[in-house]
Design a protein around this motif. Sequence first.
Motif, mmCIF file in Angstrom:
data_model
loop_
_atom_site.group_PDB
_atom_site.id
_atom_site.type_symbol
_atom_site.label_atom_id
_atom_site.label_comp_id
_atom_site.label_asym_id
_atom_site.label_seq_id
_atom_site.Cartn_x
_atom_site.Cartn_y
_atom_site.Cartn_z
ATOM 1 N N TYR A 51 -19.089 -72.966 -15.488
ATOM 2 C CA TYR A 51 -19.415 -74.358 -15.776
ATOM 3 C C TYR A 51 -19.960 -74.462 -17.201
ATOM 4 C CZ TYR A 51 -18.927 -75.889 -10.921
ATOM 5 O OH TYR A 51 -18.423 -76.212 -9.684
ATOM 6 N N GLU A 52 -19.409 -75.386 -17.935
ATOM 7 C CA GLU A 52 -19.976 -75.740 -19.235
ATOM 8 C C GLU A 52 -20.927 -76.915 -19.019
ATOM 9 O OE1 GLU A 52 -16.591 -74.625 -22.464
ATOM 10 O OE2 GLU A 52 -16.232 -76.406 -21.264
ATOM 11 N N GLU A 53 -22.062 -76.893 -19.685
ATOM 12 C CA GLU A 53 -23.080 -77.912 -19.453
ATOM 13 C C GLU A 53 -23.321 -78.736 -20.707
ATOM 14 O OE1 GLU A 53 -26.621 -76.348 -17.749
ATOM 15 O OE2 GLU A 53 -25.606 -75.555 -15.963
ATOM 16 N N TYR A 54 -23.522 -80.036 -20.485
ATOM 17 C CA TYR A 54 -23.767 -80.980 -21.567
ATOM 18 C C TYR A 54 -24.949 -81.868 -21.163
ATOM 19 C CZ TYR A 54 -18.882 -79.783 -22.625
ATOM 20 O OH TYR A 54 -17.706 -79.121 -22.882
ATOM 21 N N LYS A 240 -26.505 -81.761 -12.622
ATOM 22 C CA LYS A 240 -27.640 -80.897 -12.305
ATOM 23 C C LYS A 240 -28.918 -81.477 -12.895
ATOM 24 C CE LYS A 240 -28.280 -76.846 -14.346
ATOM 25 N NZ LYS A 240 -28.146 -75.427 -14.714
ATOM 26 N N SER A 286 -27.998 -82.492 -16.645
ATOM 27 C CA SER A 286 -26.924 -81.730 -17.274
ATOM 28 C C SER A 286 -25.613 -82.019 -16.557
ATOM 29 C CB SER A 286 -27.218 -80.224 -17.215
ATOM 30 O OG SER A 286 -28.385 -79.915 -17.938
ATOM 31 N N ARG A 288 -22.111 -80.819 -15.587
ATOM 32 C CA ARG A 288 -21.452 -79.528 -15.422
ATOM 33 C C ARG A 288 -19.947 -79.745 -15.320
ATOM 34 N NH1 ARG A 288 -22.557 -77.274 -10.592
ATOM 35 N NH2 ARG A 288 -22.814 -75.111 -11.240
ATOM 36 N N THR A 332 -20.868 -70.294 -22.510
ATOM 37 C CA THR A 332 -21.677 -70.391 -21.306
ATOM 38 C C THR A 332 -22.188 -69.031 -20.860
ATOM 39 O OG1 THR A 332 -20.362 -72.291 -20.601
ATOM 40 C CG2 THR A 332 -21.676 -71.210 -18.914
#
Length: 368
Positions: A51-54, A240, A286, A288, A332
């Motif tokens: 998962y990439e989080e922003y 998240k 965040s 995901r 990540t």
Amino acid sequence: MFPDKIKYYSVATLILIMGSCAKKDQQQQPTQPPAVNVTLNEVTTTNASFYEEYPGTVVPLKEIELRPQVTGFITGIHFQDGARVRKGQLLYSIDAQLYTANYDQAVANLNVQQANLARAQKDADRYHELAKNDAVAKQLVDNADAALEVAKRQAEAAKANIQAVQTSVNYTKVTAPFDGVIGISAVKVGAAVTAGQTILNTVSTDDQLAVDFNVDQKEIYRFTTLLKSQKGQDSTFSLKFGGDIYPEHGKIALIDRAVDPQTGSIKTRLVFPNKKGQLRAGMTGSVRVLNNAATQSVVIPYKAVTEQLGEFFVYVAGDSSKVSQRRVTLGTTIGPNVIVKEGLKEGEKIAIEGVQNLREGAVINAGK
């Protein structure tokens, strides 16, 4: 006797000078630093699913500030703070006495104008009958027609004025513009409010909430593809908060019109269902985004990475038993490992143990 002493002292002095020079030569010879014991690891690639989080912010899909359309005093508040409201539900009442009086006056004025119109119509009809028998001057007939036209216009103006005043009367009742949740009232009963200026409250939708986040312009193509290919809510997008994962999945609603030239990023919006009311406007968390692409990713142990002034580096082993420091772009974190987006290639060897003792160009003693 004296020549022997002079010869003796000369020989002694020469010996001292030669010893001093030899010692100086030994001091000037550079000492080779010892090799640093390290453990090397070969860089590999893998089909990593992660998962990439922003950073994201929860925002309502519809939100409006309630402001009065007329000036006056609040005479009634007809809801509970934080309650759910329905479209058209009465929320605030504003003192309507002045506006009701203006309406009554407008109605009376319309009655007068309609009476004047009826009289002007009769006068015009009578003059036209007399004109048929040439019993009245044409000028009088024209004057009667003109007076009738004026009376018609005045009656129309009186009707329009009634509509305007009626609108003001209606605006003394502030109603909900759509179904949603209302906040805490900013005014109390008896408070003076000004048309178009005073904020009474805020109403927003909450059955679905949006989450706005920024992505780098390099990722526009990827997210545009996701926008076109998505089918309802799937596992691609989740949310998240700290260590808690929101149980519902979202979908892309839109990608903004243009890239922000100052940040080089573009705003993207997801929509999440909010049936249980767990999301609130203004929350930060965040986003995901599941990345399970078939492309290979470089993955290395995170302990091999050093940080300097916000940039990340690893030590890459060369052919001459020396290491060189190389800047890398991290992705990540996956457990004890991290994805390297740029800076390393498969097959290269990096130091993973003893990194804290390394410097640029240091000689290493690689262990297994």
